[in-house]
Design a protein around this motif. Structure first.
Motif, short mmCIF file in Angstrom:
data_model
loop_
_atom_site.label_atom_id
_atom_site.label_comp_id
_atom_site.label_asym_id
_atom_site.label_seq_id
_atom_site.Cartn_x
_atom_site.Cartn_y
_atom_site.Cartn_z
N ASN A 1 8.72 28.48 6.27
CA ASN A 1 9.69 28.60 4.84
C ASN A 1 9.20 29.67 4.26
O ASN A 1 9.88 29.57 3.44
N LYS B 1 9.05 33.25 3.58
CA LYS B 1 10.35 34.34 3.68
C LYS B 1 10.36 35.92 3.18
O LYS B 1 10.54 36.41 2.33
N LYS C 1 12.34 38.16 4.54
CA LYS C 1 12.75 38.49 4.46
C LYS C 1 13.71 38.93 2.69
O LYS C 1 14.77 39.89 2.84
N ASP D 1 12.02 34.60 -3.01
CA ASP D 1 12.56 33.57 -1.97
C ASP D 1 11.78 32.11 -2.48
O ASP D 1 10.21 31.84 -2.76
N LYS E 1 16.09 26.49 -2.04
CA LYS E 1 17.06 26.11 -2.77
C LYS E 1 17.25 26.32 -4.18
O LYS E 1 16.43 25.80 -4.98
N GLU F 1 17.98 32.45 -0.37
CA GLU F 1 18.43 30.76 -0.52
C GLU F 1 17.96 30.25 1.05
O GLU F 1 17.85 31.25 1.66
N SER F 2 17.43 28.99 1.15
CA SER F 2 17.41 28.28 1.92
C SER F 2 16.63 27.12 2.02
O SER F 2 16.60 27.20 0.41
N GLU F 3 16.90 26.36 2.62
CA GLU F 3 16.31 25.02 2.23
C GLU F 3 15.01 24.24 2.87
O GLU F 3 15.12 24.18 3.49
N ASP F 4 14.08 24.50 1.62
CA ASP F 4 12.44 24.40 1.88
C ASP F 4 12.55 23.02 3.23
O ASP F 4 13.18 22.19 2.74
#
Lengths: 170, 763
Positions: B412, B414, B417, B643, B646, B706-709
């Motif tokens: 994850n 990024k 990105k 990055d 969440k 944003e992402s769910e690690d």
């Protein structure tokens, strides 16, 4: 040597015998136990000890206590209404995320309060200039300036936050 | 993972109201009767030995209780770094100091101490102490301290306190094979934390004949241990309390004054003794960010691929070891995290000198290495005519890369990105175009970019443990107790959101406490390494899950429904299959205390040891205008992209980024402690040491990828330190883009820039 002074502090008349060498900050914190006013440098550089004296912000660390004789003072403890509800400036600081560690905040809130009295329709550069004597290491000032701009805007709109005129102790 | 819609929402930090009202109590705000005041006598040389003290006049000064020379206090050696104790002796921090010292290693070293009835009387007495020194040569730089004939600053070890090399591949061969080799030297300054509240601590003998210390510390439990070591009493005999703290930024991840304050109270019959450092002391005589020199070589091919990164590191430790090599030695891992390369060598030395001791500071070595790395990578991209963003994206590590220098697998991750989002959100291409119009004349414009990577906590190098305790209150509020430390960053608010989300109640149902207390709160190593929402997040999650299970088990007894059929949603106990209400949690909570049959109060605790790490990343994009006649740089616009998995609380996250960017921008433009040749600090006040005021910063822009690690407790990873890792390099690259001059030592203050422009014949 001591000298007796009379002043109005957060709406209350005070008579106090002070050492003529004492700073206003020492009087507030050490004698009157008003610890909301902070010391960040002791030499008038950081603004953490800002209080309002007769409608002007001063660094209380380099302002002699005896100079307060006959004057009207407001510290951070005097900003909220008597029922404890926050002033619009305090409310905006809370809601806009302007508070982090909080050590600069009493001085910052007082500078903001007085500034908005003096200039109810400020531009963003004017807000920045007005707060340039109050240092903060947590926020990059971004949300602090946002909060002050918000209050000015809301007062002009006469909107949700009831405009608490800051003349209560004057 | 978030379930109940409390995670990811802006919630008002619980302590903000107390702070705007002036109610929030910091260490110096507690009323303590009959308190004595201590001041340190500081050496007026940077290296030498005190051969004699004359205290006869000082002892006669009004208000003086006692004057302490080094021999009057315990002589135990200790270190000040806020690391967990290591069970492996070889891995412990170097223990190279005593409470007071005759052997002076830094200007302002602690050579004696006065305790008096008032602070002023203590200062007056200090002025009357006469000191005779034997002077030694002063070494301000690693190079000087490493010279063959240099005197040892600490007799028991070489001035080079650590010398390590990590990497892979054949760097020499790969450099030869490259189309181009770029070699550069970089130097970074001694930034100082300048937390608005200076170091302050007060200690006394408590009723139970133990020792209580209230301190402005990021690390109460570690503080307890180091006090114990320094004064030579069992750790259990010390209680450390941490109230609100006025910023720390790593300087309060050092145990600097607390052991001395406890020792002084012991020597004064247990009376409370307070020490409050001045701003001048705090800037010059506590800790700084390490000044680090880098010799970097990068091999790059015309197609943009990197063959080699060769890095020699010289980390200026100052007079005492403190965090030592943990900082200079760390950079290789995070170079490796960012760039694909055939070979890598990261050789680092940490060297004692006679400048102020360097220690932990927000970013912990990464702002330094990213200044060097992201500058040379920019130069490499320029060399082959590639866009600097494209170059970084092309060379990024692939998803799931196993970083062999740390054995952390980068899920994850990024960075690409962030760079892509930054290019668009910052309007990079437009600003690059705009800058082309300003390449002649006195005002030159340019844009710059820089990336970074950062860990979430210290695993696998350090112990990562944390604890949490939740107590159900009779109205279905929950008291959350933690050894983790709120230091202004908003951790307590994030923890409260986590607990609320997992239990199934609103954020307003979680009650926190300003005071952390080693006698009361669960063990946690404290606030550093951007570890808390990540590591302590696991502890909060486990305690909250246990609390929920305990509630449902008791509810099963009370309502005669199997526990697995029930859930807690929005403060009600419900059937999990259709959310039908079974009981109001507040009614249940009252019964859990007072029901004749079922009443027994519910407490849930956790203590976790975490064996994973999630690497975060991000970048800064900046546009500058350089006045080439004065060297003045105006930062026209700046944006950070992060990055960090969440985002638990957006407004608090933005606040962290704002503050970190401000510190990172000033690291690039204005900050640094300066010395004269004798090692005397020259700018230890807020007039001459330039932290930004409102007038010195542009509006700060930021956005998140944003992402769910997959590993983080709530999909989150680190954020606290990250924002200051990349602004300095982005600004340096923008100045290069504007003027064609690459300035490889920060800060880019106008005098320095002017000289560099002149040397490059731009003016």
């Amino acid at each position: 040597m001591n000298q007796t002074i009379e002043f109005t502090l957060n709406g209350e008349t005070m008579h106090y015998s002070v050492d003529v060498r004492q700073s206003l900050l020492e009087l507030l914190r050490d004698e009157l136990a008003l610890t909301g006013t902070k010391e960040g440098c002791g030499v008038g550089e950081c603004g953490a000890c800002t209080v309002i004296v007769d409608g002007e912000t001063v660094d209380s660390c380099i302002y002699l206590a005896v100079w307060a004789d006959g004057k009207t003072l407001t510290t951070v403890e005097g900003l909220a209404a008597e029922d404890g509800s926050l002033s619009d400036v305090q409310t905006a600081y809370v809601q806009d995320g302007a508070v982090q560690c909080g050590f600069c905040i009493p001085g910052m809130v007082l500078s903001s309060t007085q500034f908005l009295e003096d200039n109810p329709t400020p531009t963003r550069p004017e807000i920045k200039r007005a707060l340039s004597g109050n240092m903060c290491r947590c926020t990059g000032y971004q949300k602090i300036v946002d909060a002050v701009a918000d209050v000015a805007e809301k007062r002009q709109e006469n909107a949700d936050i009831a405009p608490v005129k800051f003349t209560r102790h004057a | 993972m978030a379930k109940n819609n409390v995670i990811g929402k802006t919630e008002q930090r619980w302590d903000a109201i107390a702070k705007v009202k002036g109610q929030a109590k910091f260490t110096a705000d507690f009323p303590i009767n009959h308190k004595l005041h201590a001041k340190i006598l500081r050496s007026t040389i940077a290296h030498g030995y005190v051969t004699a003290y004359d205290i006869t006049e000082a002892e006669q000064m009004p208000g003086v209780v006692k004057i302490f020379l080094p021999e009057d206090l315990p002589q135990n050696k200790f270190g000040t770094a806020g690391h967990p104790w290591s069970m492996v002796p070889a891995k412990r921090d170097i223990e190279d100091r005593t409470l007071l010292t005759r052997h002076v290693r830094v200007y302002g070293d602690d050579i004696a101490c006065v305790v008096a009835k008032t602070e002023l009387e203590a200062i007056r007495a200090l002025e009357k102490i006469k000191v005779t020194y034997e002077k030694y040569p002063v070494y301000l730089t690693p190079k000087a301290a490493m010279a063959d004939n240099a005197r040892r600053i600490h007799e028991e070890r070489d001035n080079v306190i650590a010398d390590t090399s990590v990497g892979y591949g054949d760097v020499a061969k790969e450099l030869k094979a490259a189309d181009y080799v770029i070699k550069e030297h970089f130097h970074t300054p001694m930034q100082q934390h300048v937390h608005m509240e200076n170091q302050v601590a007060v200690a006394w003998q408590s009723e139970d004949q133990r020792w209580t210390c209230i301190s402005s510390t990021q690390i109460p439990y570690i503080c307890r241990r180091i006090i114990g070591q320094a004064v030579g009493i069992p750790w259990s005999q010390i209680r450390v309390q941490k109230p609100f703290i006025g910023g720390g930024f790593g300087n309060k991840q050092e145990v600097i004054i607390e052991p001395l304050v406890v020792a002084l109270s012991m020597a004064c019959g247990g009376r409370p003794v307070e020490m409050n450092l001045t701003r001048e002391e705090s800037i010059a005589y506590t800790r700084t960010r390490h000044a680090i020199d880098y010799d970097l070589a990068v091999g790059v091919n015309k197609d943009g691929s990197i063959t080699a990164i060769d890095c020699n590191v010289y980390s200026n430790q100052g007079g005492y070891a403190s965090h030592g090599h943990a900082i200079g030695g760390k950079g290789g891992t995070f170079i490796n995290a960012l760039y694909k390369t055939e070979s890598l060598r990261y050789a680092a030395k940490t060297i004692y000198t006679n400048v102020a001791t360097a220690g932990a500071m927000r970013g912990y070595g990464i702002p330094q290495v990213m200044f060097a790395l992201e500058s040379i990578m920019d130069d490499a991209a320029e060399k082959i005519g590639m866009d600097p963003i494209d170059f970084r994206i092309q060379n990024r590590r692939p998803e799931g890369f196993l970083n062999t220098l740390s054995h952390v697998q980068q899920f994850n991750f990024k960075i690409d990105k962030c760079l892509e989002k930054g290019r668009e959100a910052f309007h990079w291409d437009e600003k690059l175009q705009d800058s082309l119009k300003y390449k002649t004349g006195s005002k030159r414009r340019g844009v710059g970019v820089a990336g970074f990577s950062y860990g979430s906590g210290t695993y696998p190098f350090g112990l990562e443990t944390a604890g949490a305790r939740l107590t159900l209150m009779p109205d279905a509020s929950f008291k959350l107790m933690l050894g983790a430390t709120e230091i202004g960053q908003g951790a307590d608010t994030a923890f409260s959101q986590m607990a609320a989300d997992t239990i199934g109640v609103g954020y307003d149902k979680i009650i926190r406490d300003a005071m952390s207390d080693t006698d009361i709160d669960p063990f946690d190593t404290g606030s550093y390494a951007s570890r808390q929402t990540y590591i302590t997040g696991f502890a909060v999650q486990e305690a909250a899950e246990k609390m929920k299970q305990k509630i449902l088990k008791r509810a099963s007894e009370m309502y005669d429904i199997r526990p697995e059929y029930m859930d807690i949603v929005d403060g009600n106990i419900v059937y999990s299959h259709n959310d039908q209400k079974i009981a109001d949690l507040a009614d249940f909570a009252m019964s859990s205390f007072y029901d004749m049959e079922h009443g027994r109060a519910i407490v849930a605790e956790s203590s976790v040891n975490i064996h994973n790490n999630s690497y975060a990343s991000g970048c800064t994009l900046a546009q500058v205008e350089v006045d080439i006649e004065t060297g003045q740089i105006e930062l026209l616009s700046v944006m950070n992209v992060h990055d960090s998995g969440k985002i638990i609380n957006p407004i608090l996250a933005e606040g962290q980024v704002d503050g970190g960017m401000a510190m990172g921008i000033a690291y690039g433009l204005s900050e640094g402690v300066r010395y004269n040749e004798a090692g005397k600090p020259l700018n230890n006040n807020l007039m001459d040491y330039k932290i930004p005021t409102t007038m010195d910063l542009p509006d700060l822009d930021h956005t998140f990828v944003e992402s769910e690690d997959p590993l983080g407790p709530y999909g989150n990873k680190s954020l606290g330190e990250n924002p200051l890792c990349s602004p300095a390099a982005a600004i340096r690259n923008a100045v290069k883009n504007a003027t064609g001059v690459a300035i490889n030592s920060n800060p880019l203050a106008s005098q320095h820039v002017f000289e560099q422009l002149k040397q490059a014949h731009v003016i």
